[in-house]
Design a protein around this motif. Structure first.
Motif, PDB file in Angstrom:
ATOM      1  N   SER A   1      19.759   1.791 -30.772  1.00 26.32           N
ATOM      2  CA  SER A   1      18.920   2.905 -31.140  1.00 26.32           C
ATOM      3  C   SER A   1      19.411   4.273 -30.517  1.00 26.32           C
ATOM      4  O   SER A   1      20.210   4.100 -29.729  1.00 26.32           O
ATOM      5  CB  SER A   1      17.331   2.595 -30.685  1.00 26.32           C
ATOM      6  N   VAL A   2      18.836   5.190 -31.115  1.00 24.61           N
ATOM      7  CA  VAL A   2      19.294   6.531 -30.318  1.00 24.61           C
ATOM      8  C   VAL A   2      17.921   7.445 -30.076  1.00 24.61           C
ATOM      9  O   VAL A   2      17.214   7.504 -31.099  1.00 24.61           O
ATOM     10  CB  VAL A   2      20.114   7.653 -31.280  1.00 24.61           C
ATOM     11  N   ASP A   3      17.881   7.748 -28.978  1.00 26.29           N
ATOM     12  CA  ASP A   3      16.496   8.515 -28.467  1.00 26.29           C
ATOM     13  C   ASP A   3      16.380   9.833 -29.270  1.00 26.29           C
ATOM     14  O   ASP A   3      17.288  10.747 -29.550  1.00 26.29           O
ATOM     15  CB  ASP A   3      16.595   8.986 -26.838  1.00 26.29           C
ATOM     16  N   GLY A   4      15.091  10.040 -29.710  1.00 24.16           N
ATOM     17  CA  GLY A   4      14.797  11.163 -30.529  1.00 24.16           C
ATOM     18  C   GLY A   4      15.267  11.018 -31.859  1.00 24.16           C
ATOM     19  O   GLY A   4      14.834  11.827 -32.910  1.00 24.16           O
TER      20      GLY A   4
END
Length: 198
Positions: free
Chosen positions: A26-29
């Motif tokens: 995942s990637v924050d934001g």
């Protein structure tokens, strides 16, 4: 008027998530991130349209791998069109915030004729869960395409004209020429209201 985006469709060549020390999950934001891990088929729908009969293969990058264990989708058939799509949980509205679209491309073979672009699909009544079709409306088309005299990175914005009310396509005036080789390349489009950077 830029329409809301409700899904994404990928076309043609191998596509994967961005590299890191270990494959990202995942990637924050991020409004949407796809790692193409082993359960990718639970999130993506392979097109059932007669125009898109190519099969997809899920496998690791060729050596030297950017990230050990990182995998992507690879086309399984030459000279056939391939498409998969994913519907977002909520439409993405770029008004006021802009939008960054980014994906990684790694080719295992030389490209003679084909594209490796994605389309951000327009939120519409025509969009359903039967998978991508050639006539499925899109808001943005982005990525490399090479065939015959064509060798460019497409960036096409499809929107409704505030003057005429008609749907229009705006193409990047001077598109970059992609590097078509066996290295991994990161394609990034930054969309601001009024302009785009590729």
């Amino acid at each position: 008027e830029i329409p809301r985006v409700t899904g994404v469709q990928t076309c043609a060549l191998p596509i994967s998530a961005a590299s890191a020390a270990a494959p990202l999950e995942s990637v924050d934001g991020a409004a949407f991130f796809e790692p193409f891990n082993s359960d990718w088929e639970s999130r993506w729908l392979v097109s059932k349209d007669a125009d898109f009969q190519g099969t997809w293969i899920h496998e690791a990058y060729t050596e030297p791998e950017g990230t050990p264990g990182d995998k992507g989708l690879m086309v399984g058939n030459e000279a056939k069109k391939h498409a998969v799509s994913h519907l977002f949980k909520e439409p993405i509205d770029p008004k006021g915030t802009g939008l960054v679209v980014q994906y990684e491309l790694h080719m295992k073979k030389d490209l003679k004729c084909g594209g490796a672009y994605l389309k951000l699909l327009t939120a519409s009544e025509e969009l359903d869960h039967d998978g991508f079709k050639a006539e499925t409306p899109y808001t943005i088309m982005f990525g490399p395409d090479k065939c015959g005299g064509t060798n460019k990175v497409h960036f096409i914005l499809r929107h409704k004209s505030p003057v005429t009310g008609e749907w229009e396509e705006k193409h990047l005036v001077t598109p970059p020429i992609p590097k078509i080789d066996k290295l991994t390349h990161l394609y990034t489009a930054i969309v601001e209201i009024g302009r785009a950077h590729v």
